[in-house]
Design a protein around this motif. Structure first.
Motif, PDB file in Angstrom:
ATOM      1  N   LEU A   1       0.800  -1.175  -0.033  1.00 22.92           N
ATOM      2  CA  LEU A   1      -0.390  -0.111   0.254  1.00 22.92           C
ATOM      3  C   LEU A   1       0.959   1.099   0.313  1.00 22.92           C
ATOM      4  O   LEU A   1       2.545   0.845   0.271  1.00 22.92           O
ATOM      5  CB  LEU A   1      -0.769   0.388   1.523  1.00 22.92           C
ATOM      6  CG  LEU A   1      -2.406  -1.796   1.278  1.00 22.92           C
ATOM      7  CD1 LEU A   1      -2.944  -1.433   2.453  1.00 22.92           C
ATOM      8  CD2 LEU A   1      -3.036  -1.115   0.012  1.00 22.92           C
ATOM      9  N   VAL A   2       0.461   1.983  -0.675  1.00 21.34           N
ATOM     10  CA  VAL A   2       1.503   3.564  -0.745  1.00 21.34           C
ATOM     11  C   VAL A   2       0.576   4.388  -0.274  1.00 21.34           C
ATOM     12  O   VAL A   2      -0.034   5.514  -1.300  1.00 21.34           O
ATOM     13  CB  VAL A   2       2.106   3.645  -1.798  1.00 21.34           C
ATOM     14  CG1 VAL A   2       2.975   4.721  -2.384  1.00 21.34           C
ATOM     15  CG2 VAL A   2       2.694   2.164  -2.769  1.00 21.34           C
ATOM     16  N   PRO A   3       0.534   5.435   0.557  1.00 23.63           N
ATOM     17  CA  PRO A   3       0.861   6.567   1.098  1.00 23.63           C
ATOM     18  C   PRO A   3       1.404   7.839   0.417  1.00 23.63           C
ATOM     19  O   PRO A   3       2.261   6.935   0.544  1.00 23.63           O
ATOM     20  CB  PRO A   3       0.242   6.594   2.754  1.00 23.63           C
ATOM     21  CG  PRO A   3       0.909   5.019   3.322  1.00 23.63           C
ATOM     22  CD  PRO A   3       1.605   4.498   1.975  1.00 23.63           C
ATOM     23  N   VAL A   4       0.443   8.571   0.484  1.00 19.96           N
ATOM     24  CA  VAL A   4       0.952   9.591  -0.614  1.00 19.96           C
ATOM     25  C   VAL A   4       0.224  10.741   0.753  1.00 19.96           C
ATOM     26  O   VAL A   4      -1.285  11.202   0.683  1.00 19.96           O
ATOM     27  CB  VAL A   4       0.765   9.747  -1.516  1.00 19.96           C
ATOM     28  CG1 VAL A   4       1.205  11.271  -2.518  1.00 19.96           C
ATOM     29  CG2 VAL A   4       0.525   9.074  -2.317  1.00 19.96           C
ATOM     30  N   VAL A   5       1.238  11.727   1.341  1.00 17.96           N
ATOM     31  CA  VAL A   5       0.896  12.861   1.911  1.00 17.96           C
ATOM     32  C   VAL A   5       1.416  14.018   1.243  1.00 17.96           C
ATOM     33  O   VAL A   5       2.191  13.752   0.290  1.00 17.96           O
ATOM     34  CB  VAL A   5       1.359  12.818   3.420  1.00 17.96           C
ATOM     35  CG1 VAL A   5       1.431  14.116   4.461  1.00 17.96           C
ATOM     36  CG2 VAL A   5       0.944  11.479   3.999  1.00 17.96           C
ATOM     37  N   SER A   6       0.569  14.934   1.414  1.00 21.45           N
ATOM     38  CA  SER A   6       0.872  16.347   0.405  1.00 21.45           C
ATOM     39  C   SER A   6       0.578  17.440   1.720  1.00 21.45           C
ATOM     40  O   SER A   6      -0.755  18.028   1.889  1.00 21.45           O
ATOM     41  CB  SER A   6      -0.396  16.778  -0.598  1.00 21.45           C
ATOM     42  OG  SER A   6      -0.013  15.524  -1.878  1.00 21.45           O
ATOM     43  N   LEU A   7       1.490  18.089   1.726  1.00 28.51           N
ATOM     44  CA  LEU A   7       1.418  19.069   2.700  1.00 28.51           C
ATOM     45  C   LEU A   7       0.964  20.319   2.127  1.00 28.51           C
ATOM     46  O   LEU A   7       1.845  20.872   0.879  1.00 28.51           O
ATOM     47  CB  LEU A   7       2.738  19.049   3.643  1.00 28.51           C
ATOM     48  CG  LEU A   7       3.957  17.575   3.660  1.00 28.51           C
ATOM     49  CD1 LEU A   7       4.833  18.567   4.398  1.00 28.51           C
ATOM     50  CD2 LEU A   7       2.988  17.920   5.370  1.00 28.51           C
ATOM     51  N   PRO A   8       0.491  21.363   3.303  1.00 25.02           N
ATOM     52  CA  PRO A   8      -0.488  23.089   2.692  1.00 25.02           C
ATOM     53  C   PRO A   8       1.618  23.458   2.088  1.00 25.02           C
ATOM     54  O   PRO A   8       2.174  22.949   2.511  1.00 25.02           O
ATOM     55  CB  PRO A   8      -0.287  23.153   3.567  1.00 25.02           C
ATOM     56  CG  PRO A   8      -0.798  22.326   4.861  1.00 25.02           C
ATOM     57  CD  PRO A   8       0.268  21.070   4.238  1.00 25.02           C
ATOM     58  N   ASP A   9       1.141  24.690   1.299  1.00 21.36           N
ATOM     59  CA  ASP A   9       2.236  25.207   0.807  1.00 21.36           C
ATOM     60  C   ASP A   9       3.106  25.983   1.622  1.00 21.36           C
ATOM     61  O   ASP A   9       3.952  26.129   1.539  1.00 21.36           O
ATOM     62  CB  ASP A   9       2.122  26.691  -0.553  1.00 21.36           C
ATOM     63  CG  ASP A   9       1.020  26.030  -1.884  1.00 21.36           C
ATOM     64  OD1 ASP A   9       0.722  24.567  -1.857  1.00 21.36           O
ATOM     65  OD2 ASP A   9       0.255  26.358  -2.262  1.00 21.36           O
ATOM     66  N   ASP A  10       2.689  26.185   2.749  1.00 19.38           N
ATOM     67  CA  ASP A  10       3.315  26.991   3.744  1.00 19.38           C
ATOM     68  C   ASP A  10       3.879  26.406   4.261  1.00 19.38           C
ATOM     69  O   ASP A  10       4.232  26.846   5.945  1.00 19.38           O
ATOM     70  CB  ASP A  10       2.276  28.377   4.230  1.00 19.38           C
ATOM     71  CG  ASP A  10       1.492  27.432   5.041  1.00 19.38           C
ATOM     72  OD1 ASP A  10       1.017  26.469   4.962  1.00 19.38           O
ATOM     73  OD2 ASP A  10       0.582  28.230   5.809  1.00 19.38           O
ATOM     74  N   VAL A  11       4.206  25.125   4.635  1.00 19.69           N
ATOM     75  CA  VAL A  11       4.810  23.994   5.869  1.00 19.69           C
ATOM     76  C   VAL A  11       5.767  23.108   4.649  1.00 19.69           C
ATOM     77  O   VAL A  11       5.768  22.332   4.032  1.00 19.69           O
ATOM     78  CB  VAL A  11       3.835  23.001   6.079  1.00 19.69           C
ATOM     79  CG1 VAL A  11       4.220  22.077   7.098  1.00 19.69           C
ATOM     80  CG2 VAL A  11       2.192  23.751   6.822  1.00 19.69           C
TER      81      VAL A  11
END
Length: 554
Positions: free
Chosen positions: A68-78
């Motif tokens: 399984l491949v969890p993908v996390v996208s952080l906010p632009d300012d983080v």
């Protein structure tokens, strides 16, 4: 066959009681077989299977299982460096949900050719991980059961999102997450049987236009349990796979009905000529009975040649199909003459007598005209049927038995969102096909990692050496390719890894096992077909007392 029909009709009670006893014993045999059947995808002669078995025993996760491949996208300012601990904790919680082994951006032992962190996208805000779950018991061939494992993606997303900074997005991708639907084996067996029997009854009702249509079906009902009895006898000497138990009734319905139709049709012709019921049975058996016997012999022996295949599942299917073929012929040649002698003429009489006879004569004349048309235009018909066969062969050459590529799978849903996020961040889709290796204690893990990381088509290698990656006798190393195993480039990468690793290191993974399964099966296939041809030739030469006719048939 004429002597056999006389023997059977002279001992009706004995044959009927024997058939009833075999039917009951077949039911008992099925009950005894069910607890002993195997659901495992066992391929003992394949290196990839041995690797996956070692990995499962060593760490209890990964190996044959797709990640399984969890993908996390952080906010632009983080930035990732500011929330390192929160992101690492979120991935750890995701691994806990799946009870799996995690390879992520903060895992030790990451090695890449350019020194970058292979789990971080080009934008610096997209982070992914690989979570290898424990082995899930699913039947079928390698590469099947896509999406059939535990559906933990939604819960994993919720748990991880709660740990991340506000505004972060989580999507779980992977081959199982973008499956077009859970592969639960299609329709269940009872539904398949009902559909098969219903379609068979429609065809037989059209052929016989009387209650004779139920007679071939009765033969199938008797043949299937008898074949289970034979399978029980064979079970101490072979692995009986659950696929055999599922498919055997479907095989039985088709084969037993086919053999019964041959005899019933011939018997009906003799009845329409005015022969007495017993004489009609003997005449039908003297011709059609012999055809059934020789056909069953050729088919059964041909199916038995599947024992040369190196895959236990396929060997089990071959033996099961051989047994149901033999049982179908046995029932057709012994019990069917009794049914036709006792009840056949009554079924015809109830269907209208003279009107039935006239309808059958018209049908016979129709088929006679059709066969005459074919003979008169044999070259045209041969060209047409040959062209159709060539077209079907062309379609067959396009069949892809490898793992599917992501482009051919679901185009929407959370799994597709995660894959698109990875692509936008410059992460290739090959990460979905990441696979494990078993590295024995005698091998230098660092050297193996270094050599593999420098290969073309490899994004990176992970070899943490921590407790969840090691055990008594060795450790696990994960290879992250740039191309999916569902495309030729990805399979070439797997082959390069196999060629590169030192002796003792075993390359595992779902894709590797699928590739070796196909190679092993197809390498034996020509020999199996040659054996089928020889067996069929010998049986038909005995039946036709000719050399040329068997060659034409083959």
């Amino acid at each position: 066959m004429d002597r056999l029909s006389h023997f059977v009709l002279a001992r009706v009670s004995c044959v009927v009681y024997a058939a009833g006893a075999l039917l009951l014993l077949g039911g008992v045999a099925l009950a005894l077989l069910l607890p002993r059947v195997s659901e495992a995808n066992e391929y003992p002669d394949l290196d990839a299977h041995r690797a996956n078995e070692r990995i499962e025993r060593l760490v209890g996760t990964g190996g044959y299982e797709r990640p399984l491949v969890p993908v996390v996208s952080l906010p632009d300012d983080v930035s990732l460096s500011d929330v390192h601990d929160e992101v690492a904790g979120a991935f750890g919680l995701g691994a806990d949900v799946a009870a799996g082994r995690l390879a992520g951006f903060d895992t030790d032992g990451i090695r890449t050719a350019d020194g970058t962190n292979l789990f971080v996208g080009d934008d610096g805000r997209t982070v992914y991980g690989l979570i290898y779950p424990p082995r899930t018991s699913v039947g079928g061939l390698p590469g099947s059961a896509i999406g059939e494992g535990p559906q933990v993606q939604e819960h994993m997303s919720e748990v991880m999102r709660a740990e991340l900074p506000p505004g972060s997005e989580v999507a779980i991708t992977g081959l199982d997450a973008i499956a077009t639907g859970a592969d639960a084996g299609g329709l269940n067996v009872p539904v398949k049987l009902v559909v098969t029997v219903g379609m068979a009854l429609v065809v037989m009702a059209w052929i016989f236009r009387s209650s004779l249509a139920f007679v071939p079906l009765l033969m199938a009902v008797l043949a299937v349990p008898i074949s289970f009895l034979g399978l029980l006898v064979a079970s101490p000497f072979m692995t009986v796979h659950e696929t055999t138990i599922i498919m055997l009734p479907l095989f039985g319905v088709g084969i037993a009905i086919d053999y019964a139709i041959i005899v019933v049709s011939r018997w009906r012709e003799e009845q329409l000529k005015g022969n007495e019921p017993a004489d009609a049975v003997h005449r039908a058996m003297s011709t059609a009975g012999g055809a059934v016997a020789f056909s069953a012999t050729a088919v059964a022996l041909g199916l038995l040649t599947m024992v040369v295949l190196p895959i236990p599942l396929l060997r089990s299917l071959g033996v099961g199909a051989m047994l149901v073929t033999a049982a179908s012929a046995l029932v057709t040649l012994t019990l069917l003459p009794i049914v036709l002698r006792r009840y056949g003429h009554r079924m015809i009489r109830r269907s209208g007598g003279d009107n039935y006879r006239a309808a059958q004569e018209r049908a016979t004349a129709t088929w006679a005209r059709f066969s005459g048309w074919v003979v008169r235009r044999r070259w045209l018909v041969a060209a047409g049927s040959g062209g159709a066969l060539l077209a079907l062969c062309g379609v067959a050459t396009q069949l892809n038995l490898n793992l599917p590529a992501s482009d051919d799978m679901a185009t929407s849903g959370p799994g597709r969102v995660g894959l698109t996020t990875l692509a936008d961040a410059g992460v290739p889709s090959g990460v979905l096909s990441s696979f494990d290796l078993f590295v024995p204690e005698s091998a230098d893990v660092a050297a193996v990692s270094r050599d593999l990381a420098s290969l073309p088509g490899i994004r990176g290698v992970v070899a943490p050496g921590t407790s969840d990656w090691t055990g008594a006798g060795g450790s696990v190393l994960t290879v992250v390719p740039t191309d999916e195993a569902g495309v030729a480039a990805g399979r070439s990468t797997v082959e390069r890894v196999i060629d590169t690793v030192p002796e003792g290191v075993l390359v595992g993974g779902n894709a590797t096992q699928q590739m070796e399964y196909l190679s092993a099966t197809y390498s034996v296939f020509p020999w199996m077909m040659a054996l089928v041809a020889v067996v069929t030739f010998l049986v038909l030469a005995r039946a036709f007392r000719s050399v040329l006719l068997p060659i034409k048939a083959i």
